[in-house]
Design a protein around this motif. Structure first.
Motif, PDB file in Angstrom:
ATOM      1  N   ALA A   1      47.122  43.907  37.652  1.00 36.10           N
ATOM      2  CA  ALA A   1      47.222  42.709  38.485  1.00 36.10           C
ATOM      3  C   ALA A   1      46.126  42.684  39.539  1.00 36.10           C
ATOM      4  O   ALA A   1      45.468  41.650  39.756  1.00 36.10           O
ATOM      5  CB  ALA A   1      48.601  42.654  39.149  1.00 36.10           C
ATOM      6  N   VAL A   2      45.887  43.816  40.186  1.00 31.60           N
ATOM      7  CA  VAL A   2      44.856  43.857  41.220  1.00 31.60           C
ATOM      8  C   VAL A   2      43.461  43.745  40.598  1.00 31.60           C
ATOM      9  O   VAL A   2      42.556  43.137  41.179  1.00 31.60           O
ATOM     10  CB  VAL A   2      44.992  45.133  42.070  1.00 31.60           C
ATOM     11  N   HIS A   3      43.279  44.303  39.396  1.00 35.34           N
ATOM     12  CA  HIS A   3      41.990  44.160  38.704  1.00 35.34           C
ATOM     13  C   HIS A   3      41.661  42.691  38.465  1.00 35.34           C
ATOM     14  O   HIS A   3      40.548  42.231  38.756  1.00 35.34           O
ATOM     15  CB  HIS A   3      42.031  44.914  37.380  1.00 35.34           C
ATOM     16  N   HIS A   4      42.626  41.948  37.950  1.00 32.39           N
ATOM     17  CA  HIS A   4      42.378  40.534  37.673  1.00 32.39           C
ATOM     18  C   HIS A   4      42.251  39.737  38.971  1.00 32.39           C
ATOM     19  O   HIS A   4      41.484  38.771  39.042  1.00 32.39           O
ATOM     20  CB  HIS A   4      43.489  39.974  36.795  1.00 32.39           C
ATOM     21  N   ALA A   5      42.985  40.148  40.006  1.00 31.92           N
ATOM     22  CA  ALA A   5      42.811  39.501  41.308  1.00 31.92           C
ATOM     23  C   ALA A   5      41.414  39.765  41.856  1.00 31.92           C
ATOM     24  O   ALA A   5      40.808  38.892  42.491  1.00 31.92           O
ATOM     25  CB  ALA A   5      43.868  39.994  42.298  1.00 31.92           C
ATOM     26  N   GLU A   6      40.872  40.980  41.606  1.00 29.71           N
ATOM     27  CA  GLU A   6      39.513  41.297  42.054  1.00 29.71           C
ATOM     28  C   GLU A   6      38.484  40.412  41.351  1.00 29.71           C
ATOM     29  O   GLU A   6      37.488  40.006  41.955  1.00 29.71           O
ATOM     30  CB  GLU A   6      39.201  42.767  41.791  1.00 29.71           C
TER      31      GLU A   6
END
Length: 355
Positions: free
Chosen positions: A46-51
């Motif tokens: 989730a944080v990867h795609h948010a990045e």
């Protein structure tokens, strides 16, 4: 940030694993290890795609987007566990928010300053931006975590419904003011003074589209997996003989881990301003957004929240805020400030396990 259309295998496989676990496996303690692996993987995904989406919009909007994404995970975890056990989770929001504040302001900031200072000797950042975030974090923390014990309407660490509603509105107002300053009125306060490495090219359109689809799926999977894992987590904490507040620390560590790694990487690349945007921004969002949402849930369930912290934690909170002001008040940091914050973080962990 990679500029090819290829996604890391874990960025899509962990959300897929999470949904397969939710749909095909019984939600029993026997399957807890697999659920835990899927949960941690979904958080990172989730944080990867948010990045990816954050890189597209640039600073300081990127750091803001990451902070909000992490806060959505945190709120979802707290609300799902509260709905599963309203009586037993009345203090979960307090424990998680306080843990997030201690983890970020002492653990993450301390590690960034220590590793960044060890590599670059001395690092600089914009005092105006750090001061702006601290000027919001301090009243948010005191209003939510200290004020309940000082009011006479209800004895103990509680607000009356009217007081809770007022503090929730005040929290939203403070965080909204920070967003306005950060993104509109004084955006330059939160931009790096110089960037030796330059900005990487924006990610391709296909990668943005994939991130926009997988991000919400990963966030929902995190919330549902956490709800399924809560019995195993509580059993593990009880088996250790640790206080129940450790559950809040585990939740905060889990949701902050990916963003913390991003902040540390930025500090090692001599981008301390980005590190502080990520770290302090997540604390402001954690308190300013979590408490109003949890308050709405408590009103709907007719269950009052436990918010006030213990006198020992009040002392640790004040010490953290004072040291943060001293650390971030000059615009320059070294390894010394990193060591001080990490020692305070160690004190927090020690007093949580041995109150």
């Amino acid at each position: 940030m990679a500029t090819t259309d290829r996604q890391p295998w874990w960025a899509w496989s962990f959300p897929l694993l999470g949904w397969l676990c939710l749909l095909l496996l019984p939600h029993e303690i026997t399957w807890a290890p697999l659920f835990g692996i899927a949960l941690i993987g979904c958080v990172f995904a989730a944080v990867h795609h948010a990045e990816i989406l954050a890189h597209r919009v640039g600073e300081p909007f990127g750091s803001l987007l990451l902070a909000v994404a992490v806060t959505v995970i945190e709120v979802g975890l707290i609300v799902s566990l509260m709905l599963a056990d309203p009586e037993g989770k009345a203090a979960l929001a307090r424990d998680t928010v306080f843990a997030a504040l201690m983890i970020v302001c002492n653990g993450v900031v301390g590690l960034c300053l220590l590793l960044g200072g060890a590599r670059h000797h001395e690092q600089t950042f914009r005092v105006a931006g750090a001061s702006a975030m601290l000027s919001v974090i301090a009243p948010l923390a005191v209003l939510v975590l200290v004020l309940p014990e000082q009011l006479a309407s209800v004895p103990g660490p509680y607000f009356t419904p009217l007081q809770l509603a007022f503090v929730s509105v005040a929290s939203l107002a403070l965080y909204g003011a920070l967003l306005f300053v950060q993104t509109v009125r004084h955006r330059e306060y939160f931009l790096p003074e110089d960037d030796e490495h330059g900005e990487a090219p924006p990610p391709p359109a296909r990668q943005l589209a994939i991130a926009g689809v997988i991000l919400p799926l990963a966030l929902v999977a995190v919330v549902l997996l956490a709800k399924s894992l809560s019995p195993a987590l509580e059993a593990g904490v009880a088996a250790m003989g640790a206080p129940g507040s450790v559950v809040g620390i585990v939740i905060a560590l889990l949701v902050l881990l990916p963003e913390s790694l991003a902040a540390v990487r930025a500090a090692r690349r001599n981008r301390l301003q980005t590190s502080l945007n990520l770290a302090l921004g997540s604390v402001g969002a954690s308190i300013g957004l979590t408490i109003p949402v949890v308050a709405i849930v408590s009103f709907s369930m007719g269950q009052r929240l436990t918010l006030g912290i213990s006198p020992a934690h009040v002392v640790l909170l004040w010490l953290t805020l004072v040291v943060a002001v001293l650390t971030l008040g000059t615009g320059r940091t070294t390894v010394l400030q990193g060591v001080v914050h990490l020692v305070l973080f160690a004190v927090f962990l020690f007093t949580a396990l041995a109150p």
